[in-house]
Design a protein around this motif. Structure first.
Motif, mmCIF file in Angstrom:
data_model
loop_
_atom_site.group_PDB
_atom_site.id
_atom_site.type_symbol
_atom_site.label_atom_id
_atom_site.label_comp_id
_atom_site.label_asym_id
_atom_site.label_seq_id
_atom_site.Cartn_x
_atom_site.Cartn_y
_atom_site.Cartn_z
ATOM 1 N N ASP A 83 0.911 -1.303 0.150
ATOM 2 C CA ASP A 83 -0.097 -0.056 -0.046
ATOM 3 C C ASP A 83 0.745 1.346 0.047
ATOM 4 O O ASP A 83 1.383 1.615 1.022
ATOM 5 C CB ASP A 83 -1.022 0.001 1.108
ATOM 6 N N ILE A 84 1.191 1.902 -1.137
ATOM 7 C CA ILE A 84 1.967 2.843 -1.358
ATOM 8 C C ILE A 84 1.301 4.384 -0.766
ATOM 9 O O ILE A 84 0.432 4.363 -0.955
ATOM 10 C CB ILE A 84 2.368 2.898 -2.682
ATOM 11 N N ALA A 85 2.255 5.084 -0.495
ATOM 12 C CA ALA A 85 1.693 6.546 -0.117
ATOM 13 C C ALA A 85 2.892 7.552 -0.500
ATOM 14 O O ALA A 85 3.979 7.123 -0.741
ATOM 15 C CB ALA A 85 1.758 6.667 1.367
ATOM 16 N N ILE A 86 2.592 8.730 -0.537
ATOM 17 C CA ILE A 86 3.653 9.798 -0.842
ATOM 18 C C ILE A 86 4.900 9.577 0.217
ATOM 19 O O ILE A 86 4.588 9.456 1.434
ATOM 20 C CB ILE A 86 3.228 11.259 -0.792
ATOM 21 N N GLY A 87 6.096 9.406 -0.189
ATOM 22 C CA GLY A 87 7.223 9.240 0.665
ATOM 23 C C GLY A 87 7.740 7.732 0.657
ATOM 24 O O GLY A 87 8.703 7.404 1.080
ATOM 25 N N THR A 88 6.643 6.860 0.221
ATOM 26 C CA THR A 88 7.131 5.704 -0.018
ATOM 27 C C THR A 88 8.460 5.356 -0.878
ATOM 28 O O THR A 88 8.482 6.014 -1.777
ATOM 29 C CB THR A 88 6.162 4.562 0.001
ATOM 30 N N ARG A 89 9.300 4.574 -0.528
ATOM 31 C CA ARG A 89 10.694 4.479 -1.223
ATOM 32 C C ARG A 89 10.407 3.111 -2.147
ATOM 33 O O ARG A 89 10.247 2.205 -1.589
ATOM 34 C CB ARG A 89 11.912 4.198 -0.399
ATOM 35 N N ILE A 90 10.068 3.404 -3.597
ATOM 36 C CA ILE A 90 9.650 2.386 -4.156
ATOM 37 C C ILE A 90 10.608 1.195 -4.182
ATOM 38 O O ILE A 90 9.987 -0.042 -4.339
ATOM 39 C CB ILE A 90 9.514 2.716 -5.480
ATOM 40 N N LEU A 91 11.889 1.227 -3.913
ATOM 41 C CA LEU A 91 12.830 0.063 -3.973
ATOM 42 C C LEU A 91 12.548 -0.706 -2.815
ATOM 43 O O LEU A 91 13.072 -1.938 -2.924
ATOM 44 C CB LEU A 91 14.404 0.527 -4.285
ATOM 45 N N ASP A 92 12.129 -0.238 -1.908
ATOM 46 C CA ASP A 92 11.873 -0.926 -0.522
ATOM 47 C C ASP A 92 10.676 -1.834 -0.645
ATOM 48 O O ASP A 92 10.623 -2.894 0.366
ATOM 49 C CB ASP A 92 11.839 0.005 0.761
ATOM 50 N N ILE A 93 9.813 -1.668 -1.846
ATOM 51 C CA ILE A 93 8.623 -2.670 -1.622
ATOM 52 C C ILE A 93 8.773 -3.523 -2.691
ATOM 53 O O ILE A 93 7.647 -4.605 -2.878
ATOM 54 C CB ILE A 93 7.239 -1.754 -1.961
ATOM 55 N N ILE A 94 9.899 -3.686 -3.434
ATOM 56 C CA ILE A 94 10.035 -4.759 -4.613
ATOM 57 C C ILE A 94 10.814 -5.816 -3.897
ATOM 58 O O ILE A 94 12.049 -5.646 -3.687
ATOM 59 C CB ILE A 94 10.556 -4.062 -5.472
ATOM 60 N N ASN A 95 10.256 -6.901 -3.944
ATOM 61 C CA ASN A 95 11.163 -8.054 -3.400
ATOM 62 C C ASN A 95 11.965 -8.980 -4.576
ATOM 63 O O ASN A 95 13.168 -9.392 -3.941
ATOM 64 C CB ASN A 95 10.179 -9.215 -2.909
ATOM 65 N N SER A 96 11.826 -8.589 -5.748
ATOM 66 C CA SER A 96 12.488 -9.419 -6.616
ATOM 67 C C SER A 96 13.847 -8.543 -6.750
ATOM 68 O O SER A 96 13.720 -7.601 -7.304
ATOM 69 C CB SER A 96 11.720 -9.581 -7.955
ATOM 70 N N ASN A 97 14.949 -9.272 -6.625
ATOM 71 C CA ASN A 97 16.135 -8.506 -6.979
ATOM 72 C C ASN A 97 16.552 -8.259 -8.418
ATOM 73 O O ASN A 97 16.908 -7.168 -8.582
ATOM 74 C CB ASN A 97 17.435 -9.590 -6.602
ATOM 75 N N GLU A 98 15.986 -9.223 -9.102
ATOM 76 C CA GLU A 98 16.209 -8.593 -10.674
ATOM 77 C C GLU A 98 15.379 -7.446 -11.094
ATOM 78 O O GLU A 98 15.649 -6.559 -11.816
ATOM 79 C CB GLU A 98 15.808 -9.946 -11.306
ATOM 80 N N GLU A 99 14.078 -7.692 -10.738
ATOM 81 C CA GLU A 99 13.192 -6.614 -10.940
ATOM 82 C C GLU A 99 13.780 -5.241 -10.426
ATOM 83 O O GLU A 99 13.746 -4.130 -10.674
ATOM 84 C CB GLU A 99 11.634 -6.750 -10.467
ATOM 85 N N ARG A 100 14.046 -5.227 -9.097
ATOM 86 C CA ARG A 100 14.568 -3.934 -8.381
ATOM 87 C C ARG A 100 15.906 -3.385 -9.121
ATOM 88 O O ARG A 100 16.138 -2.179 -9.237
ATOM 89 C CB ARG A 100 15.091 -4.180 -6.845
ATOM 90 N N ASP A 101 16.793 -4.229 -9.550
ATOM 91 C CA ASP A 101 17.840 -3.790 -10.072
ATOM 92 C C ASP A 101 17.414 -3.274 -11.546
ATOM 93 O O ASP A 101 18.335 -2.318 -12.111
ATOM 94 C CB ASP A 101 19.043 -5.004 -10.031
ATOM 95 N N ASN A 102 16.718 -3.642 -12.432
ATOM 96 C CA ASN A 102 16.074 -3.200 -13.539
ATOM 97 C C ASN A 102 15.654 -2.015 -13.345
ATOM 98 O O ASN A 102 16.072 -1.068 -14.172
ATOM 99 C CB ASN A 102 15.388 -4.385 -14.063
ATOM 100 N N LEU A 103 14.939 -1.822 -12.464
ATOM 101 C CA LEU A 103 14.125 -0.490 -12.206
ATOM 102 C C LEU A 103 15.107 0.553 -11.806
ATOM 103 O O LEU A 103 15.037 1.624 -12.402
ATOM 104 C CB LEU A 103 13.172 -0.409 -11.032
ATOM 105 N N ARG A 104 15.964 0.069 -10.821
ATOM 106 C CA ARG A 104 17.081 1.335 -10.563
ATOM 107 C C ARG A 104 18.083 1.756 -11.823
ATOM 108 O O ARG A 104 18.424 2.797 -11.894
ATOM 109 C CB ARG A 104 18.165 0.623 -9.496
#
Length: 330
Positions: A83-104
């Motif tokens: 459940d995202i909100a203003i100020g939520t860090r998007i990389l902290d809510i993604i569990n997949s390392n591959e997806e997180r690295d790709n988005l970063r």
């Protein structure tokens, strides 16, 4: 003059009136500005929520949400369980390392000043797969400094042909091409990832006989060594362009690995494949870079029905390619 009579200082009165007028004007200006900001925010919110075809979000330089529309909020819940909100860090809510690295990687490109598009697959908790075309752009302040990231994601799941049309519309490679996850960065054709997906999709009765053609560009190591990789890359791109524009609309051309490419030709066998190869060879014979003449070899095999093992068909096509390479390139 009487002792009880006070002296009226006109200059003091004028100064007091001037200050009151300035304070009144300042308050009115602040009020007007506030109203304008509220109107602008209201318009922005309306625009974000009425773009039904897009998922929209903005991030600051620390990857924290600045804004998002309800469609993106729903996707974050479905895909990442958050459940995202203003100020939520998007990389902290993604569990997949591959997806997180790709988005970063995408985020950092935008923060470096790039504006581009990418094509990605997302899988939600419910198992549904979304194909999205993402439009990325930097957010800048009045001084031109990059202060954040803006992304518009267009859902193209129901339009798989859109993926092919994107490439057909490109007359030359550009920087946007490297961000398309289904494409090979150097040549602009599909990559192995997409080929494998299409092979799996076409492995059905309606696509039989399905012919798998492998093409090898001969002598690339020697060309790169003697003339340089830049010349080798140009030669490879020219060869692939010929192949790409020589196939039919339903065919798939992809880079398999290195200097080897693969073509999927549904509902095609025997003489039809041979004619297609002759057409390719005739066009490829005309390709030349500097004094270098192009040499290519082909090998193919056909899957006629579901009883044929797909892996065996691929290996048979590759064996034929290896035999042909021995004849074509000494």
């Amino acid at each position: 003059m009487s002792k009880n009579m006070s002296v009226v200082n006109i200059e003091t009165i004028n100064e007091d009136n001037r200050k009151k007028l300035e304070e009144q004007s300042f308050e009115e200006a602040v009020l007007a500005l506030t109203e304008k900001l509220e109107l602008a925010n209201s318009l922005l919110k309306t625009m974000l929520e009425t773009t039904h075809e897009f998922l929209v979000f903005g991030l600051d330089r620390d990857y924290r949400y600045l804004s998002f529309n309800n469609r993106h909020k729903e996707m974050a819940k479905d895909q990442w369980g958050a459940d995202i909100a203003i100020g939520t860090r998007i990389l902290d809510i993604i569990n997949s390392n591959e997806e997180r690295d790709n988005l970063r990687g995408f985020f950092d490109r935008v923060l470096a000043g790039e504006q581009f598009s990418s094509l990605e697959e997302y899988e939600g908790d419910s198992g549904n797969v979304i194909v999205g075309k993402n439009h990325w752009a930097p957010i800048k302040n009045s001084n031109g400094e990059i202060i954040g990231i803006l992304c518009f994601m267009q859902d193209v799941t129901e339009h798989r042909s859109f993926i092919k049309e994107m490439l057909k519309e490109k007359n030359s490679l550009d920087q946007n091409m490297e961000s398309l996850s289904f494409y090979d960065q150097l040549t602009g054709v599909y990559n192995r990832k997409f080929y494998e997906k299409e092979l799996q999709r076409m492995d059905e009765e309606q696509y039989y006989p399905l012919s798998i053609i492998f093409m090898n560009i001969n002598g690339m190591s020697k060309i790169n060594s003697e003339y340089g990789h830049a010349v080798g890359d140009i030669l490879m791109r020219k060869a692939v362009q010929v192949l790409k524009y020589g196939v039919r609309g339903d065919d798939v051309v992809a880079r398999y690995e290195g200097d080897e490419f693969v073509v999927l030709m549904p509902r095609t066998e025997g003489a039809k494949v041979e004619r297609a190869l002759e057409r390719f060879k005739k066009s490829l014979d005309e390709v030349k870079v500097q004094s270098i003449k192009l040499s290519v070899s082909f090998g193919f095999y056909t899957k006629y029905d579901e009883s044929d093992n797909t892996e065996s068909v691929i290996k048979a096509a590759q064996r034929q390619l290896e035999r042909q390479k021995e004849l074509d390139y000494i």
